[in-house]
Write an enzyme that holds these catalytic residues in place. Structure first.
Site, PDB file in Angstrom:
ATOM      1  N   GLU A  33       1.159   3.232   5.470  1.00 40.81           N
ATOM      2  CA  GLU A  33       0.727   4.323   4.464  1.00 40.81           C
ATOM      3  C   GLU A  33       0.073   5.252   5.364  1.00 40.81           C
ATOM      4  O   GLU A  33       0.113   6.515   4.915  1.00 40.81           O
ATOM      5  CB  GLU A  33      -0.231   3.505   3.359  1.00 40.81           C
ATOM      6  CG  GLU A  33       0.481   2.675   2.131  1.00 40.81           C
ATOM      7  CD  GLU A  33       1.489   3.639   1.514  1.00 40.81           C
ATOM      8  OE1 GLU A  33       1.480   4.573   1.568  1.00 40.81           O
ATOM      9  OE2 GLU A  33       2.276   2.763   0.927  1.00 40.81           O
ATOM     10  N   TYR A 116      -5.383   8.022  -2.337  1.00 39.00           N
ATOM     11  CA  TYR A 116      -3.901   7.593  -2.395  1.00 39.00           C
ATOM     12  C   TYR A 116      -3.549   6.442  -1.712  1.00 39.00           C
ATOM     13  O   TYR A 116      -2.990   5.278  -2.242  1.00 39.00           O
ATOM     14  CB  TYR A 116      -3.039   8.637  -1.756  1.00 39.00           C
ATOM     15  CG  TYR A 116      -1.522   8.069  -1.433  1.00 39.00           C
ATOM     16  CD1 TYR A 116      -0.785   7.918  -2.278  1.00 39.00           C
ATOM     17  CD2 TYR A 116      -1.539   7.580  -0.146  1.00 39.00           C
ATOM     18  CE1 TYR A 116       0.430   7.168  -2.037  1.00 39.00           C
ATOM     19  CE2 TYR A 116      -0.372   6.826   0.221  1.00 39.00           C
ATOM     20  CZ  TYR A 116       0.621   6.735  -0.976  1.00 39.00           C
ATOM     21  OH  TYR A 116       1.749   6.099  -0.652  1.00 39.00           O
ATOM     22  N   ASP A 134       0.412  10.966  -5.068  1.00 45.62           N
ATOM     23  CA  ASP A 134       0.665  11.862  -3.710  1.00 45.62           C
ATOM     24  C   ASP A 134       1.502  13.043  -4.360  1.00 45.62           C
ATOM     25  O   ASP A 134       1.654  13.285  -5.526  1.00 45.62           O
ATOM     26  CB  ASP A 134       1.513  11.011  -2.992  1.00 45.62           C
ATOM     27  CG  ASP A 134       2.758  10.694  -3.617  1.00 45.62           C
ATOM     28  OD1 ASP A 134       2.935  10.618  -4.891  1.00 45.62           O
ATOM     29  OD2 ASP A 134       3.597  10.353  -2.787  1.00 45.62           O
TER      30      ASP A 134
END
Length: 350
Positions: A33, A116, A134
């Site tokens: 991520e 996020y 996102d």
DNA sequence: AAGCCGGGGCG
DNA sequence: CGCCCAGGCTT
């Protein structure tokens, strides 16, 4: 079928086979991520695989040198992600006993982890129902609900988040989140979205209103700043070994903790004129040098800056007092450098 | 709330 | 060229 059931079914039949989707280990999900932030999956995936190989556990990552981590990150951009990644790995070792935190609130406290990433890790690894927001999700939902206000406004983002939280599948929050993003990335794309075969065409307000091309709306961009960089590329030969002078960038400017060369910056030089040699005296503590090759301008584009760079070579036959780090040319590959410098080096030296 | 931080791919 | 990308930090 509910919206989330339709979406997850679509996802299970259409998802791309990605390396980072073969695990639920929070260390690997975190790593992926961070790497994927503001980065296309295709660009980030090779980096993800190199990081997994180099640092198979958070302990390996924590034990590495920052310079080594930056080197592995080189070319991906937004280098604060790499510095925070490394620092947070050390924080997980010392502050969490090497165990990745397992609640949304604790994950969110990690440096480099925002709304996020915390939601992504909490949902994918620990089945906690936090919706990710996102670019893909905001585009998909703003079109589906015909939200025409700028998605740069926190108010708009809150509205969209509420929609996502209302629809999230509490049994499969990780799949729901990944499905939202996958749909945005592959169907509800920024340009030329696949509206004609879209599963949700009947419900889509933007499609009905013919406003897909205008949603999502964004604020106007800030102006690009032009910078004119005059780089001094100093080489020194000493007992048959060639050294090159590197500069470690510190402070709050671009490329923090990466390496480039001693540099004079000019802001008024709209045409990147060649500077006369004596202008470099302030960098050299020595007599005015004689230039070797002077490069043509290199243009390098960043999001808010356009860099105009020229490289001036100077060679000395013996070591002198220089205000920089003298590195054997053959060792340059150990030093993390920004793309601009990498382009120059590969053109001139390699 | 707005600015800043990279680099690449696409139309 | 302009836009956007599995965003977050700083001011």
């Amino acid at each position: 079928m509910t919206f989330s059931q339709q979406l997850i079914t679509w996802y299970r039949n259409n998802k791309r086979d990605l390396p980072c989707r073969r695990t639920k280990d929070p260390y690997f999900i975190w790593l992926s991520e961070i790497i994927m932030q503001q980065t296309r999956i295709e660009q980030g995936t090779p980096y993800y695989e190199r990081f997994v190989d180099a640092y198979p556990t958070v302990k390996h990552l924590a034990s590495a040198d920052e310079q080594e981590v930056l080197k592995l990150w080189q070319g991906l951009g937004y280098y604060s992600r790499a510095r925070n990644l490394h620092g947070t790995a050390q924080e997980i070792m010392t502050g969490y006993g090497g165990i990745f935190p397992d609640t949304h609130a604790d994950i969110l406290r990690l440096k480099g982890v925002g709304d996020y990433t915390a939601a992504a890790i909490a949902s994918i690894c620990f089945d906690q129902p936090h919706a990710v927001m996102d670019g893909n999700v905001m585009r998909f939902l703003s079109r589906l609900y015909g939200i025409a206000e700028s998605i740069d406004r926190p108010e708009t983002k809150k509205t969209i988040r509420a929609i996502a939280e209302k629809n999230i599948d509490h049994r499969n929050p990780g799949d729901f989140n990944q499905a939202m993003m996958e749909f945005g990335a592959t169907v509800c794309t920024p340009a030329n979205p696949g509206c004609l075969n879209c599963l949700f065409q009947r419900q889509c307000i933007a499609f009905k209103n013919n406003t897909v091309g205008r949603i999502p709306a964004r604020n106007s961009k800030t102006a690009v700043r032009h910078r004119f960089l005059h780089y001094l590329v100093i080489t020194v030969t000493e007992r048959g070994t060639e050294f090159i002078c590197l500069n470690k960038r510190t402070g709050s400017d671009i490329w923090k903790n990466m390496y480039d060369f001693p540099c004079l910056e000019r802001t008024l030089d709209k045409t990147l004129l060649r500077l006369p040699a004596q202008e470099f005296d302030e960098l050299l503590n020595s007599a005015t040098p004689e230039f070797g090759e002077v490069s043509n301008p290199f243009i390098h584009i960043l999001t808010h800056q356009k860099l105009h760079a020229r490289f001036y070579r100077i060679h000395y036959d013996k070591k002198i007092d220089l205000p920089c780090l003298l590195v054997p040319v053959k060792d340059i590959h150990n030093y993390p450098v920004p793309k601009l410098i990498d382009r120059y080096l590969s053109k001139i030296f390699f």
